[in-house]
Scaffold this active site. Structure first.
Site, PDB file in Angstrom:
ATOM      1  CD1 TRP A  19      22.450  24.814  57.267  1.00  0.00           C
ATOM      2  CD2 TRP A  19      22.728  22.844  58.612  1.00  0.00           C
ATOM      3  NE1 TRP A  19      22.322  25.085  58.835  1.00  0.00           N
ATOM      4  CE2 TRP A  19      22.414  23.961  59.361  1.00  0.00           C
ATOM      5  CE3 TRP A  19      23.074  21.852  59.045  1.00  0.00           C
ATOM      6  CZ2 TRP A  19      22.439  23.952  60.678  1.00  0.00           C
ATOM      7  CZ3 TRP A  19      22.685  21.527  60.596  1.00  0.00           C
ATOM      8  CH2 TRP A  19      22.472  22.484  61.263  1.00  0.00           C
ATOM      9  CG  HIS A  53      31.665  19.429  55.114  1.00  0.00           C
ATOM     10  ND1 HIS A  53      30.366  19.060  55.249  1.00  0.00           N
ATOM     11  CD2 HIS A  53      31.506  20.576  55.792  1.00  0.00           C
ATOM     12  CE1 HIS A  53      29.739  19.748  56.322  1.00  0.00           C
ATOM     13  NE2 HIS A  53      30.594  20.663  56.626  1.00  0.00           N
ATOM     14  CG  ASP A  55      32.841  23.016  59.778  1.00  0.00           C
ATOM     15  OD1 ASP A  55      32.416  22.731  58.329  1.00  0.00           O
ATOM     16  OD2 ASP A  55      32.160  23.076  60.372  1.00  0.00           O
ATOM     17  CG  HIS A  59      32.322  27.233  58.711  1.00  0.00           C
ATOM     18  ND1 HIS A  59      31.482  28.015  57.801  1.00  0.00           N
ATOM     19  CD2 HIS A  59      31.615  26.107  59.525  1.00  0.00           C
ATOM     20  CE1 HIS A  59      30.014  27.350  57.951  1.00  0.00           C
ATOM     21  NE2 HIS A  59      30.162  26.358  58.755  1.00  0.00           N
ATOM     22  CD  GLU A 175      30.469  20.363  60.302  1.00  0.00           C
ATOM     23  OE1 GLU A 175      30.310  20.864  61.367  1.00  0.00           O
ATOM     24  OE2 GLU A 175      30.400  20.672  59.393  1.00  0.00           O
TER      25      GLU A 175
HETATM   26 ZN   LIG Z   1      30.768  22.510  57.869  1.00  0.00          ZN
END
Ligand SMILES: [Zn+2]
Length: 209
Positions: A19, A53, A55, A59, A175
């Site tokens: 990201w 991964h 979340d 988060h 995700e």
């Molecule tokens: Zn994430």
């Protein structure tokens, strides 16, 4: 005979796509047997939200649950893979056309699986969940949602809202899946994130059959 497990996690590699703005994924060998060391040893440095991964609610929710509080039933058991041919974002109207139910584990396969993961740079136009779709998933009471790129929310579109709605509703989020080899249908899901204490996310290995 049972079908073989399929790995739907993305390989973790040194310098892999992440990201924008998050720490780089660095994977380096600090001890090398070819250089005379008694063993090989790899050093890892990356964000908890690298590659495939999960979340945790923490988060985006200040006092939300953290990774080690994940209930195993959210990530082990029957799941359904839906294929959606959205060109941009997944909307509530798209989801109203499919059958969702309370407590379900659902994975969404989109063009991301074949397109985004084959790109050499971060795909800013990946298919994400619009805020109204996030609200619809929360209203349906699904337990777990998996998506096939690095975020449930878009890049500069609904990123914050989608996370706040879904994590606020207690939905566990996976995700960074790659579902290119997976046909829509029902599967057995095993997703095991690292037991990172107090963490807002964790890398995970995910397999389906
Ligand atoms: Zn994430």
């Amino acid at each position: 005979m049972k079908r073989p497990w399929k790995d739907v996690s993305t390989p973790l590699r040194d310098g892999m796509i992440h990201w924008p703005g998050d720490p780089e994924c660095k994977i380096t060998r600090v001890n090398r047997m070819e250089d005379g060391a008694v063993c090989n040893l790899t050093h890892l440095s990356m964000s908890a939200h690298t590659g495939t991964h999960m979340d945790a609610p923490r988060h985006f929710i200040a006092d939300g649950m953290t990774m080690e509080q994940l209930p195993f039933e959210a990530v082990i058991g029957r799941c359904r893979v839906f294929e959606l041919d959205c060109a941009d974002q997944i909307t509530a109207d798209d989801l109203k056309k499919i059958r969702l139910s309370s407590g379900q584990r659902v994975l969404f396969k989109t063009r991301n699986s074949t397109r985004s993961w084959s790109m050499n740079e971060f795909d800013k136009d990946f298919v994400s969940l619009r805020a109204d779709a996030a609200q619809y998933l929360a209203d349906q009471g699904v337990m777990t949602v998996g998506v096939d790129y690095l975020s449930i929310g878009g890049f500069n579109k609904d990123g914050v809202e989608t996370h706040q709605i879904m994590l606020g509703a207690g939905i566990w989020v996976i995700e960074g899946l790659n579902l290119s080899d997976i046909k829509p249908g029902y599967y057995e899901l095993i997703c095991l994130p690292l037991r990172l204490e107090g963490a807002d996310g964790a890398p995970c290995r995910v397999v389906l059959r």
